[in-house]
Scaffold this active site. Structure first.
Site, PDB file in Angstrom:
ATOM      1  NE  ARG A 137     -27.771  33.781 -18.027  1.00 10.41           N
ATOM      2  CZ  ARG A 137     -28.622  34.253 -17.139  1.00 10.41           C
ATOM      3  NH1 ARG A 137     -28.277  34.261 -15.873  1.00 10.41           N
ATOM      4  NH2 ARG A 137     -29.815  34.708 -17.500  1.00 10.41           N
ATOM      5  CB  CYS A 173     -47.969  31.920 -25.724  1.00  9.22           C
ATOM      6  SG  CYS A 173     -47.492  30.831 -24.384  1.00  9.22           S
ATOM      7  N   GLY A 175     -42.363  26.730 -25.280  1.00  9.62           N
ATOM      8  CA  GLY A 175     -43.043  27.666 -24.379  1.00  9.62           C
ATOM      9  C   GLY A 175     -42.211  27.890 -23.122  1.00  9.62           C
ATOM     10  CD  GLN A 207     -49.761  25.892 -22.610  1.00  6.89           C
ATOM     11  OE1 GLN A 207     -50.790  26.016 -21.971  1.00  6.89           O
ATOM     12  NE2 GLN A 207     -48.711  26.642 -22.385  1.00  6.89           N
ATOM     13  CE  LYS A 234     -48.583  33.436 -16.001  1.00  8.41           C
ATOM     14  NZ  LYS A 234     -47.321  32.878 -16.496  1.00  8.41           N
ATOM     15  NE  ARG A 270     -44.230  23.185 -21.060  1.00  8.47           N
ATOM     16  CZ  ARG A 270     -44.395  24.479 -21.305  1.00  8.47           C
ATOM     17  NH1 ARG A 270     -44.749  24.891 -22.515  1.00  8.47           N
ATOM     18  NH2 ARG A 270     -44.236  25.369 -20.345  1.00  8.47           N
ATOM     19  CB  VAL A 277     -39.611  35.616 -27.181  1.00 11.39           C
ATOM     20  CG1 VAL A 277     -40.428  36.804 -27.686  1.00 11.39           C
ATOM     21  CG2 VAL A 277     -40.536  34.519 -26.642  1.00 11.39           C
ATOM     22  CG  HIS A 292     -48.666  26.669 -27.016  1.00  8.52           C
ATOM     23  ND1 HIS A 292     -47.477  25.984 -26.946  1.00  8.52           N
ATOM     24  CD2 HIS A 292     -48.583  27.649 -26.066  1.00  8.52           C
ATOM     25  CE1 HIS A 292     -46.702  26.536 -26.013  1.00  8.52           C
ATOM     26  NE2 HIS A 292     -47.340  27.549 -25.471  1.00  8.52           N
ATOM     27  CB  THR A 344     -29.392  35.544 -26.156  1.00  6.07           C
ATOM     28  OG1 THR A 344     -29.851  35.898 -24.839  1.00  6.07           O
ATOM     29  CG2 THR A 344     -28.231  36.439 -26.532  1.00  6.07           C
TER      30      THR A 344
HETATM   31  N1  LIG Z   1     -41.202  30.908 -25.369  1.00  5.50           N
HETATM   32  C1  LIG Z   1     -42.477  31.223 -25.571  1.00  5.50           C
HETATM   33  O1  LIG Z   1     -43.210  30.518 -26.282  1.00  5.50           O
HETATM   34  C2  LIG Z   1     -43.072  32.450 -24.948  1.00  5.50           C
HETATM   35  C3  LIG Z   1     -44.362  32.821 -25.341  1.00  5.50           C
HETATM   36  C4  LIG Z   1     -44.947  33.956 -24.771  1.00  5.50           C
HETATM   37  C5  LIG Z   1     -44.249  34.683 -23.827  1.00  5.50           C
HETATM   38  N2  LIG Z   1     -43.005  34.280 -23.458  1.00  5.50           N
HETATM   39  C6  LIG Z   1     -42.312  35.105 -22.461  1.00  5.50           C
HETATM   40  O2  LIG Z   1     -41.245  35.769 -23.121  1.00  5.50           O
HETATM   41  C7  LIG Z   1     -40.154  35.934 -22.206  1.00  5.50           C
HETATM   42  C8  LIG Z   1     -38.912  35.290 -22.821  1.00  5.50           C
HETATM   43  O3  LIG Z   1     -39.163  33.913 -23.008  1.00  5.50           O
HETATM   44  P1  LIG Z   1     -38.198  32.964 -23.861  1.00  5.50           P
HETATM   45  O4  LIG Z   1     -38.982  31.728 -24.085  1.00  5.50           O
HETATM   46  O5  LIG Z   1     -37.613  33.676 -24.996  1.00  5.50           O
HETATM   47  O6  LIG Z   1     -37.071  32.647 -22.778  1.00  5.50           O
HETATM   48  P2  LIG Z   1     -35.579  32.112 -22.988  1.00  5.50           P
HETATM   49  O7  LIG Z   1     -35.441  31.424 -24.294  1.00  5.50           O
HETATM   50  O8  LIG Z   1     -35.263  31.370 -21.755  1.00  5.50           O
HETATM   51  O9  LIG Z   1     -34.720  33.460 -23.045  1.00  5.50           O
HETATM   52  C9  LIG Z   1     -34.662  34.327 -21.948  1.00  5.50           C
HETATM   53  C10 LIG Z   1     -33.961  35.608 -22.360  1.00  5.50           C
HETATM   54  O10 LIG Z   1     -34.016  36.511 -21.273  1.00  5.50           O
HETATM   55  C11 LIG Z   1     -32.707  36.996 -21.023  1.00  5.50           C
HETATM   56  N3  LIG Z   1     -32.578  37.364 -19.617  1.00  5.50           N
HETATM   57  C12 LIG Z   1     -32.672  36.573 -18.536  1.00  5.50           C
HETATM   58  N4  LIG Z   1     -32.445  37.284 -17.404  1.00  5.50           N
HETATM   59  C13 LIG Z   1     -32.214  38.564 -17.793  1.00  5.50           C
HETATM   60  C14 LIG Z   1     -31.886  39.760 -17.114  1.00  5.50           C
HETATM   61  N5  LIG Z   1     -31.765  39.807 -15.790  1.00  5.50           N
HETATM   62  N6  LIG Z   1     -31.713  40.876 -17.840  1.00  5.50           N
HETATM   63  C15 LIG Z   1     -31.819  40.864 -19.178  1.00  5.50           C
HETATM   64  N7  LIG Z   1     -32.108  39.745 -19.895  1.00  5.50           N
HETATM   65  C16 LIG Z   1     -32.296  38.621 -19.199  1.00  5.50           C
HETATM   66  C17 LIG Z   1     -31.825  35.853 -21.424  1.00  5.50           C
HETATM   67  O11 LIG Z   1     -30.517  36.308 -21.636  1.00  5.50           O
HETATM   68  P3  LIG Z   1     -29.209  35.363 -21.464  1.00  5.50           P
HETATM   69  O12 LIG Z   1     -28.995  34.725 -22.808  1.00  5.50           O
HETATM   70  O13 LIG Z   1     -28.154  36.361 -21.159  1.00  5.50           O
HETATM   71  O14 LIG Z   1     -29.464  34.395 -20.392  1.00  5.50           O
HETATM   72  C18 LIG Z   1     -32.503  35.420 -22.706  1.00  5.50           C
HETATM   73  O15 LIG Z   1     -32.160  36.289 -23.760  1.00  5.50           O
HETATM   74  C19 LIG Z   1     -40.606  35.311 -20.893  1.00  5.50           C
HETATM   75  O16 LIG Z   1     -41.169  36.304 -20.073  1.00  5.50           O
HETATM   76  C20 LIG Z   1     -41.677  34.333 -21.339  1.00  5.50           C
HETATM   77  O17 LIG Z   1     -42.605  34.053 -20.323  1.00  5.50           O
HETATM   78  C21 LIG Z   1     -42.395  33.195 -23.998  1.00  5.50           C
END
Ligand SMILES: NC(=O)c1ccc[n+]([C@@H]2O[C@H](COP(=O)([O-])OP(=O)(O)OC[C@H]3O[C@@H](n4cnc5c(N)ncnc54)[C@H](OP(=O)(O)O)[C@@H]3O)[C@@H](O)[C@H]2O)c1
Length: 341
Positions: free
Chosen positions: A40, A128, A159, A155, A219, A241, A15, A248, A12
Protein backbone atom coordinates in the site's frame (compact mmCIF):
# COMPACT_ATOMS: atom_id res chain seq x y z
CA UNK A 1 32.49 4.72 14.87
CA UNK A 2 31.12 1.84 12.81
CA UNK A 3 27.91 2.48 10.96
CA UNK A 4 25.24 -0.11 10.25
CA UNK A 5 22.81 -0.78 7.44
CA UNK A 6 19.36 -0.58 9.01
CA UNK A 7 15.91 -1.56 7.74
CA UNK A 8 12.66 -0.42 9.33
CA UNK A 9 9.68 -2.61 8.49
CA UNK A 10 6.43 -0.69 9.07
CA UNK A 11 8.11 2.70 8.72
CA UNK A 12 4.80 4.40 7.88
CA UNK A 13 3.11 3.29 11.12
CA UNK A 14 3.02 4.80 14.61
CA UNK A 15 6.05 2.84 15.86
CA UNK A 16 7.93 3.12 12.54
CA UNK A 17 7.64 6.91 12.59
CA UNK A 18 8.90 6.96 16.18
CA UNK A 19 11.92 4.91 15.10
CA UNK A 20 12.83 7.71 12.69
CA UNK A 21 12.53 10.38 15.39
CA UNK A 22 14.65 8.36 17.81
CA UNK A 23 17.33 7.45 15.25
CA UNK A 24 17.84 11.17 14.65
CA UNK A 25 17.55 12.19 18.33
CA UNK A 26 19.94 9.52 19.58
CA UNK A 27 22.37 9.91 16.71
CA UNK A 28 22.02 6.21 15.96
CA UNK A 29 25.01 5.12 13.79
CA UNK A 30 23.21 4.12 10.58
CA UNK A 31 24.74 3.93 7.14
CA UNK A 32 22.11 2.86 4.61
CA UNK A 33 18.53 3.05 5.78
CA UNK A 34 15.81 0.98 4.12
CA UNK A 35 12.28 2.16 4.63
CA UNK A 36 9.89 -0.76 4.26
CA UNK A 37 6.13 -1.12 4.62
CA UNK A 38 3.34 -2.96 2.80
CA UNK A 39 2.49 -2.77 -0.88
CA UNK A 40 0.00 0.00 0.00
CA UNK A 41 2.81 2.44 0.87
CA UNK A 42 5.34 1.43 -1.78
CA UNK A 43 6.59 4.53 -3.63
CA UNK A 44 5.66 6.94 -0.83
CA UNK A 45 8.39 9.55 -0.16
CA UNK A 46 9.70 10.28 3.33
CA UNK A 47 12.10 13.13 4.06
CA UNK A 48 14.48 12.17 6.83
CA UNK A 49 17.58 14.01 8.04
CA UNK A 50 17.89 15.99 4.83
CA UNK A 51 17.43 13.08 2.44
CA UNK A 52 14.44 11.80 0.52
CA UNK A 53 13.71 8.09 0.93
CA UNK A 54 11.27 5.98 -1.05
CA UNK A 55 9.24 3.44 0.88
CA UNK A 56 9.54 -0.05 -0.56
CA UNK A 57 7.23 -3.03 -0.29
CA UNK A 58 8.68 -5.59 2.15
CA UNK A 59 9.64 -8.87 0.51
CA UNK A 60 11.96 -11.73 1.40
CA UNK A 61 14.62 -9.99 -0.72
CA UNK A 62 14.50 -6.69 1.19
CA UNK A 63 17.28 -7.51 3.65
CA UNK A 64 20.45 -7.91 1.55
CA UNK A 65 23.37 -6.31 3.44
CA UNK A 66 21.05 -5.21 6.27
CA UNK A 67 22.67 -5.63 9.71
CA UNK A 68 19.83 -4.43 11.95
CA UNK A 69 16.20 -5.00 10.99
CA UNK A 70 13.73 -3.12 13.17
CA UNK A 71 10.30 -4.71 12.73
CA UNK A 72 7.13 -2.69 13.45
CA UNK A 73 4.81 -4.11 10.83
CA UNK A 74 2.53 -6.40 12.85
CA UNK A 75 1.96 -9.61 10.90
CA UNK A 76 4.93 -8.76 8.67
CA UNK A 77 7.24 -10.13 11.38
CA UNK A 78 6.09 -13.72 10.95
CA UNK A 79 6.22 -13.32 7.17
CA UNK A 80 9.66 -11.69 6.80
CA UNK A 81 11.74 -11.98 9.99
CA UNK A 82 13.11 -15.42 9.02
CA UNK A 83 14.30 -14.02 5.65
CA UNK A 84 15.98 -11.09 7.41
CA UNK A 85 17.84 -13.47 9.74
CA UNK A 86 18.77 -15.65 6.78
CA UNK A 87 20.27 -12.58 5.09
CA UNK A 88 22.45 -11.97 8.16
CA UNK A 89 20.48 -9.29 9.99
CA UNK A 90 19.67 -9.17 13.68
CA UNK A 91 15.90 -8.73 13.92
CA UNK A 92 14.45 -6.66 16.76
CA UNK A 93 10.74 -7.30 16.66
CA UNK A 94 7.88 -5.27 18.10
CA UNK A 95 5.16 -7.80 17.34
CA UNK A 96 4.04 -10.61 19.63
CA UNK A 97 5.00 -13.29 17.07
CA UNK A 98 8.15 -14.59 18.77
CA UNK A 99 7.95 -13.28 22.33
CA UNK A 100 7.23 -16.56 24.07
CA UNK A 101 9.51 -18.64 21.82
CA UNK A 102 12.10 -20.17 24.17
CA UNK A 103 14.81 -19.47 21.55
CA UNK A 104 13.99 -15.78 21.40
CA UNK A 105 15.14 -13.42 24.16
CA UNK A 106 12.44 -11.03 25.39
CA UNK A 107 14.31 -7.95 26.46
CA UNK A 108 14.01 -4.69 28.34
CA UNK A 109 17.64 -3.51 28.37
CA UNK A 110 17.47 -1.96 31.87
CA UNK A 111 15.90 -5.15 33.26
CA UNK A 112 17.41 -8.22 31.57
CA UNK A 113 20.23 -7.20 29.22
CA UNK A 114 21.93 -10.54 29.94
CA UNK A 115 19.28 -12.23 27.74
CA UNK A 116 20.45 -10.41 24.60
CA UNK A 117 23.58 -12.58 24.26
CA UNK A 118 21.38 -15.68 23.87
CA UNK A 119 19.80 -14.51 20.63
CA UNK A 120 19.84 -16.61 17.49
CA UNK A 121 18.92 -13.82 15.10
CA UNK A 122 15.67 -12.55 16.60
CA UNK A 123 15.19 -10.49 19.76
CA UNK A 124 11.65 -9.66 20.84
CA UNK A 125 10.51 -6.39 22.32
CA UNK A 126 7.89 -7.11 24.99
CA UNK A 127 4.31 -5.88 24.94
CA UNK A 128 4.14 -2.14 25.65
CA UNK A 129 2.20 -2.39 28.95
CA UNK A 130 4.56 -5.13 30.09
CA UNK A 131 7.64 -2.98 29.43
CA UNK A 132 6.21 -0.05 31.38
CA UNK A 133 5.30 -2.29 34.33
CA UNK A 134 8.57 -4.23 34.55
CA UNK A 135 10.56 -0.98 34.50
CA UNK A 136 8.97 -0.28 37.89
CA UNK A 137 8.91 -3.87 39.17
CA UNK A 138 12.59 -4.68 38.61
CA UNK A 139 14.13 -2.16 41.08
CA UNK A 140 11.59 -3.27 43.69
CA UNK A 141 12.25 -6.96 43.01
CA UNK A 142 15.96 -6.28 43.57
CA UNK A 143 15.25 -5.28 47.19
CA UNK A 144 12.57 -7.87 47.99
CA UNK A 145 11.24 -10.86 46.07
CA UNK A 146 7.81 -10.23 44.60
CA UNK A 147 5.09 -12.76 45.44
CA UNK A 148 2.14 -11.35 43.55
CA UNK A 149 1.20 -8.48 41.21
CA UNK A 150 -2.29 -7.16 40.46
CA UNK A 151 -2.31 -4.68 37.58
CA UNK A 152 -5.04 -2.67 35.86
CA UNK A 153 -4.09 -0.72 32.76
CA UNK A 154 -5.42 2.46 31.19
CA UNK A 155 -4.13 2.18 27.61
CA UNK A 156 -4.02 4.95 25.04
CA UNK A 157 -5.66 4.60 21.61
CA UNK A 158 -2.29 4.90 19.83
CA UNK A 159 -1.59 1.43 21.21
CA UNK A 160 -3.88 0.38 18.35
CA UNK A 161 -1.64 2.19 15.85
CA UNK A 162 -2.41 5.01 13.47
CA UNK A 163 -6.00 3.89 12.97
CA UNK A 164 -6.66 3.92 16.74
CA UNK A 165 -5.60 7.57 16.93
CA UNK A 166 -7.68 8.49 13.86
CA UNK A 167 -10.72 6.75 15.39
CA UNK A 168 -10.62 8.85 18.60
CA UNK A 169 -10.04 12.09 16.68
CA UNK A 170 -12.84 11.38 14.20
CA UNK A 171 -15.28 10.43 16.96
CA UNK A 172 -14.52 13.58 18.97
CA UNK A 173 -15.04 15.68 15.80
CA UNK A 174 -18.34 13.90 15.12
CA UNK A 175 -19.54 14.44 18.69
CA UNK A 176 -18.69 18.16 18.86
CA UNK A 177 -20.33 18.66 15.45
CA UNK A 178 -23.51 16.78 16.51
CA UNK A 179 -22.98 14.11 13.88
CA UNK A 180 -23.60 10.34 14.24
CA UNK A 181 -20.57 8.60 15.74
CA UNK A 182 -18.84 5.98 13.60
CA UNK A 183 -16.94 3.16 15.31
CA UNK A 184 -14.75 1.05 13.01
CA UNK A 185 -11.56 0.15 14.87
CA UNK A 186 -11.84 -0.55 18.61
CA UNK A 187 -11.66 -2.70 20.59
CA UNK A 188 -10.13 -4.91 17.84
CA UNK A 189 -9.96 -3.70 14.23
CA UNK A 190 -10.16 -7.19 12.71
CA UNK A 191 -13.43 -8.09 14.51
CA UNK A 192 -16.88 -7.29 13.10
CA UNK A 193 -18.18 -5.53 16.20
CA UNK A 194 -16.86 -2.10 17.26
CA UNK A 195 -17.59 0.33 20.10
CA UNK A 196 -17.17 4.07 20.60
CA UNK A 197 -14.01 5.00 22.50
CA UNK A 198 -14.58 8.77 22.75
CA UNK A 199 -15.95 9.51 26.27
CA UNK A 200 -15.97 5.78 26.99
CA UNK A 201 -13.80 2.93 28.33
CA UNK A 202 -13.42 -0.48 26.75
CA UNK A 203 -12.31 -3.35 29.02
CA UNK A 204 -11.09 -5.34 26.03
CA UNK A 205 -7.70 -5.09 24.35
CA UNK A 206 -7.09 -7.83 21.78
CA UNK A 207 -9.33 -10.91 21.57
CA UNK A 208 -10.63 -13.08 24.42
CA UNK A 209 -9.02 -16.39 25.25
CA UNK A 210 -10.76 -19.49 26.55
CA UNK A 211 -9.80 -18.60 30.13
CA UNK A 212 -11.85 -15.37 29.82
CA UNK A 213 -8.74 -13.17 29.87
CA UNK A 214 -7.86 -11.09 26.82
CA UNK A 215 -4.68 -11.86 24.90
CA UNK A 216 -3.27 -8.50 26.11
CA UNK A 217 -3.82 -9.55 29.72
CA UNK A 218 -2.14 -12.91 29.18
CA UNK A 219 0.79 -11.17 27.46
CA UNK A 220 1.35 -9.06 30.58
CA UNK A 221 1.26 -12.18 32.76
CA UNK A 222 3.40 -14.54 30.67
CA UNK A 223 5.90 -11.96 29.41
CA UNK A 224 6.57 -10.50 32.88
CA UNK A 225 7.53 -13.95 34.20
CA UNK A 226 9.83 -14.53 31.20
CA UNK A 227 11.58 -11.13 31.47
CA UNK A 228 11.97 -11.33 35.25
CA UNK A 229 13.07 -14.99 34.94
CA UNK A 230 10.70 -15.94 37.78
CA UNK A 231 7.85 -18.30 36.99
CA UNK A 232 6.81 -18.40 40.66
CA UNK A 233 5.55 -14.81 40.54
CA UNK A 234 1.73 -14.67 40.60
CA UNK A 235 0.31 -11.99 38.28
CA UNK A 236 -3.20 -10.99 37.31
CA UNK A 237 -4.17 -8.22 34.90
CA UNK A 238 -7.15 -6.25 33.60
CA UNK A 239 -6.38 -4.21 30.49
CA UNK A 240 -8.60 -1.28 29.50
CA UNK A 241 -8.57 1.07 26.48
CA UNK A 242 -9.13 4.69 27.46
CA UNK A 243 -9.79 7.80 25.32
CA UNK A 244 -6.24 9.13 25.68
CA UNK A 245 -4.08 9.63 22.58
CA UNK A 246 -0.73 8.56 23.88
CA UNK A 247 1.01 7.02 26.96
CA UNK A 248 -0.30 4.08 28.91
CA UNK A 249 -1.01 4.29 32.65
CA UNK A 250 -1.18 1.39 35.08
CA UNK A 251 -2.35 0.90 38.65
CA UNK A 252 -0.06 -1.72 40.17
CA UNK A 253 -0.43 -3.59 43.46
CA UNK A 254 2.60 -5.60 44.57
CA UNK A 255 2.85 -8.14 47.37
CA UNK A 256 6.41 -8.85 48.55
CA UNK A 257 7.84 -11.75 50.52
CA UNK A 258 9.45 -9.25 52.95
CA UNK A 259 8.62 -5.75 54.07
CA UNK A 260 9.38 -2.90 51.63
CA UNK A 261 8.84 0.59 53.03
CA UNK A 262 7.62 3.44 50.85
CA UNK A 263 10.98 5.15 51.44
CA UNK A 264 12.96 2.07 50.34
CA UNK A 265 10.78 1.71 47.24
CA UNK A 266 11.30 5.37 46.33
CA UNK A 267 15.05 5.07 46.82
CA UNK A 268 15.27 1.95 44.63
CA UNK A 269 13.04 3.40 41.89
CA UNK A 270 14.82 6.74 41.80
CA UNK A 271 18.18 5.06 41.17
CA UNK A 272 16.91 2.89 38.32
CA UNK A 273 17.81 4.12 34.80
CA UNK A 274 14.78 5.08 32.75
CA UNK A 275 12.52 5.54 35.79
CA UNK A 276 11.57 8.92 37.23
CA UNK A 277 9.79 9.40 40.53
CA UNK A 278 6.90 11.79 40.15
CA UNK A 279 5.27 11.62 43.56
CA UNK A 280 4.43 14.64 45.68
CA UNK A 281 0.85 14.39 46.92
CA UNK A 282 1.12 17.66 48.91
CA UNK A 283 1.62 19.47 45.64
CA UNK A 284 -0.67 17.20 43.58
CA UNK A 285 2.26 15.80 41.60
CA UNK A 286 1.74 12.39 40.03
CA UNK A 287 2.34 10.77 36.63
CA UNK A 288 -0.10 11.69 33.88
CA UNK A 289 -0.21 10.45 30.27
CA UNK A 290 -0.10 14.00 28.92
CA UNK A 291 3.18 14.59 30.77
CA UNK A 292 4.91 11.36 29.77
CA UNK A 293 3.99 11.61 26.07
CA UNK A 294 7.06 12.08 23.92
CA UNK A 295 9.34 11.36 26.90
CA UNK A 296 11.74 8.48 27.37
CA UNK A 297 11.33 7.93 31.13
CA UNK A 298 8.65 5.85 32.77
CA UNK A 299 7.19 7.87 35.66
CA UNK A 300 6.11 6.33 38.97
CA UNK A 301 3.99 7.98 41.64
CA UNK A 302 1.18 7.47 44.19
CA UNK A 303 3.56 5.09 45.99
CA UNK A 304 1.84 3.96 49.19
CA UNK A 305 1.41 1.00 51.47
CA UNK A 306 -1.29 -1.54 50.80
CA UNK A 307 -2.69 -1.92 54.33
CA UNK A 308 -4.89 -4.87 53.33
CA UNK A 309 -1.93 -7.30 53.17
CA UNK A 310 1.24 -7.88 55.19
CA UNK A 311 3.92 -6.67 52.76
CA UNK A 312 2.25 -4.69 50.01
CA UNK A 313 2.66 -1.51 47.99
CA UNK A 314 0.48 0.30 45.49
CA UNK A 315 1.77 2.63 42.81
CA UNK A 316 0.75 4.31 39.58
CA UNK A 317 3.02 4.22 36.54
CA UNK A 318 2.83 6.07 33.20
CA UNK A 319 5.00 5.71 30.14
CA UNK A 320 4.95 6.58 26.46
CA UNK A 321 4.12 3.21 24.94
CA UNK A 322 5.25 4.20 21.43
CA UNK A 323 8.66 5.22 22.85
CA UNK A 324 9.71 3.08 25.83
CA UNK A 325 6.90 0.60 25.10
CA UNK A 326 8.11 0.05 21.53
CA UNK A 327 10.60 2.06 19.41
CA UNK A 328 12.91 3.30 22.18
CA UNK A 329 13.19 -0.10 23.83
CA UNK A 330 14.01 -1.71 20.45
CA UNK A 331 16.60 0.92 19.61
CA UNK A 332 18.19 0.52 23.06
CA UNK A 333 18.54 -3.20 22.29
CA UNK A 334 20.24 -2.34 18.99
CA UNK A 335 22.55 0.12 20.78
CA UNK A 336 23.43 -2.57 23.34
CA UNK A 337 24.32 -5.00 20.54
CA UNK A 338 26.49 -2.40 18.81
CA UNK A 339 28.26 -1.52 22.08
CA UNK A 340 28.92 -5.16 22.92
CA UNK A 341 29.83 -6.48 19.47
N1 LIG B 1 1.39 1.42 18.75
C1 LIG B 1 1.94 1.00 19.88
O1 LIG B 1 1.83 1.65 20.94
C2 LIG B 1 2.73 -0.27 19.92
C3 LIG B 1 3.44 -0.57 21.09
C4 LIG B 1 4.18 -1.75 21.16
C5 LIG B 1 4.19 -2.61 20.08
N2 LIG B 1 3.48 -2.30 18.97
C6 LIG B 1 3.55 -3.25 17.85
O2 LIG B 1 4.29 -2.63 16.81
C7 LIG B 1 3.79 -3.07 15.54
C8 LIG B 1 3.40 -1.84 14.73
O3 LIG B 1 2.37 -1.16 15.42
P1 LIG B 1 1.88 0.31 15.01
O4 LIG B 1 1.08 0.78 16.16
O5 LIG B 1 2.99 1.13 14.51
O6 LIG B 1 0.89 -0.04 13.81
P2 LIG B 1 0.33 0.90 12.64
O7 LIG B 1 0.42 2.33 13.02
O8 LIG B 1 -0.98 0.33 12.29
O9 LIG B 1 1.37 0.63 11.45
C9 LIG B 1 1.51 -0.64 10.89
C10 LIG B 1 2.70 -0.63 9.94
O10 LIG B 1 2.90 -1.95 9.47
C11 LIG B 1 2.98 -1.92 8.06
N3 LIG B 1 2.54 -3.19 7.51
C12 LIG B 1 1.32 -3.76 7.59
N4 LIG B 1 1.29 -4.93 6.90
C13 LIG B 1 2.53 -5.10 6.39
C14 LIG B 1 3.14 -6.09 5.57
N5 LIG B 1 2.46 -7.15 5.14
N6 LIG B 1 4.43 -5.93 5.24
C15 LIG B 1 5.13 -4.87 5.64
N7 LIG B 1 4.61 -3.87 6.41
C16 LIG B 1 3.33 -4.00 6.77
C17 LIG B 1 2.11 -0.76 7.68
O11 LIG B 1 2.41 -0.34 6.38
P3 LIG B 1 1.34 0.41 5.42
O12 LIG B 1 1.47 1.87 5.72
O13 LIG B 1 1.86 0.08 4.07
O14 LIG B 1 0.00 -0.12 5.70
C18 LIG B 1 2.51 0.25 8.73
O15 LIG B 1 3.74 0.84 8.39
C19 LIG B 1 2.65 -4.03 15.85
O16 LIG B 1 3.14 -5.35 15.88
C20 LIG B 1 2.22 -3.60 17.24
O17 LIG B 1 1.59 -4.63 17.95
C21 LIG B 1 2.76 -1.15 18.85
Amino acid sequence: MNKYNVAIVGVTGAVGQEFLKLIEERNFPFDNLKMLASKRSAGKKINFMGKEYTVEETTNDSFKDVKIALFAGGAASKMFAPAAVEAGAVVIDNSSSFRMDPNVPLVVPEVNPQAIARHKGIIANPNCSTIIMVMALKPLYDIAKIKRVVVSTYQAVSGAGREGMDELKNQVDEIVNNKPVNSNVLPVASLDKHYQIAFNLLPQIDVFKENLYTKEEMKMIDETMKIMEDSSMRITATTVRVPVYRSHAESVNVEFVDEVSVEAARAALSKFPGVKICDDPDNMIYPQPLNTSGKDDVEVGRIRKDYSIEHGLNFWVCGDQIRKGAALNALQIAEYIIKNS
